[in-house]
Design an enzyme around this catalytic site. Structure first.
Site, PDB file in Angstrom:
ATOM      1  N   ASP A 207      11.512  -2.420  -5.380  1.00 48.30           N
ATOM      2  CA  ASP A 207      10.168  -1.928  -5.100  1.00 48.30           C
ATOM      3  C   ASP A 207      10.134  -1.011  -3.881  1.00 48.30           C
ATOM      4  OD1 ASP A 207       9.194  -3.234  -7.276  1.00 48.30           O
ATOM      5  OD2 ASP A 207       8.052  -4.747  -6.176  1.00 48.30           O
ATOM      6  N   GLY A 208      10.978  -1.276  -2.877  1.00 47.74           N
ATOM      7  CA  GLY A 208      11.011  -0.415  -1.706  1.00 47.74           C
ATOM      8  C   GLY A 208      11.434   1.002  -2.056  1.00 47.74           C
TER       9      GLY A 208
END
Length: 314
Positions: free
Chosen positions: A85-86
């Protein structure tokens, strides 16, 4: 010629190997790959045993377009992100202004923003190239920072959350909360979190906020370890605006953190205003599934014993 953006977690061998696989697939389909110049610099600076030699050849022999983030986003029809997700958040920062959808291939842990898994990479790329996907809109926050004289300091945006936090772990900050121009409360706390529905399964989840379905057009305000009798999460609609002020009696500073990536220094008297932005981000989904199923899968929730609803009786 069609162009796809590739964005990758440059610190993972698996992501770099997957990047090579995607580059080869794009070349076979006569689609030009675009890679952001900062990412190319990071990959070329890696130790020799990190990146596949063939990937380095792709990046240095003119087989891909290497551009700055703004130019890259203006040229591509879709972004493929290889990471967690980062990494997806970083990619969305690059393409948001150009309104380009992205598809996340999960190489992280929980991965709520990513949809497909690296094991299905070949099928995923083929479907994306064929246009076999749907675009899902996700709300973002528009954040305005004002100084003690109400002069504009900065404007920011966030997909998950904007978190006002104490700078000194041993202290707390004093804040005043305002909703729609009216005072609501004031208290000492570790901080205050402003979150979107997308962020409700991220920091806001850990802070005790409710899980909100992504299609709900709402924003949350969550006090963090507040010293107050009334310190419950608040859920606000699109027409509402929330403001958090660092009261003048603060002797310690705070930090405003956006999506865990960008930050700004906040001092006594400064004010953070938040509203839902008119500009969303776009995620390319291959097989949109019920959000409840995603919750069960990502959090490994116990559903043993569920019988479900049988056939309706006439």
């Amino acid at each position: 010629m069609r162009r796809f953006l590739l964005y990758v977690h440059t610190g993972r061998r698996a992501a770099l190997q997957a990047m090579l696989s995607v580059l080869e697939e794009l070349r076979l389909r006569n689609v030009r790959a675009v890679v952001v110049d900062d990412q190319v610099d990071e990959i070329l600076a890696l130790p020799e045993d990190m990146a596949p030699p063939k990937l380095l050849t792709f990046l240095t022999n003119g087989a891909v377009d290497v551009l700055d983030a703004v130019s890259a986003a203006d040229l591509v029809e879709l972004g493929i992100v290889l990471g967690g997700d980062g990494t997806i958040l970083r990619a969305l920062e690059a393409v948001r202004a150009a309104d380009v959808p992205v598809h996340g291939v999960n190489l992280g842990h929980v991965g709520f923003l990513a949809e497909s898994e690296v094991e299905d990479l070949s099928i995923t790329v083929s479907r994306l190239l064929d246009g076999d996907y749907e675009v899902e809109e996700r709300s973002t926050l528009e954040i305005t920072v004002l100084d003690a004289e109400d002069e504009l300091v900065a404007r920011h945006w966030a997909l998950n959350e904007a978190s006002l936090e104490k700078a000194d772990r041993k202290k707390m900050i004093n804040v005043a909360i305002e909703i729609d121009g009216r005072p609501v409360s004031s208290f000492g706390a570790d901080g205050v979190l402003l979150s979107t529905p997308t962020g409700s399964t991220a920091y806001a989840f850990s802070a005790g906020g409710p899980v909100i379905w992504p299609e709900v057009d709402a924003m949350m305000l969550i006090p963090l370890a507040a010293h107050a009798l009334f310190a419950r999460p608040l859920v606000l609609g699109r027409s509402s605006e929330a403001a958090v002020e660092m009261t003048l009696d603060n002797r310690d500073d705070a930090i405003l953190i956006l999506d865990g990536r960008r930050s700004a220094h906040i001092t006594a008297g400064m004010r953070i205003e938040a509203r839902l932005s008119p500009r969303s981000v776009r995620l390319a989904r291959l097989a949109p599934s019920p959000f409840a199923d995603r919750l069960v899968e990502k959090f490994q929730l116990p559903v043993v014993g569920w019988r479900g609803r049988g056939p309706r009786r006439r």
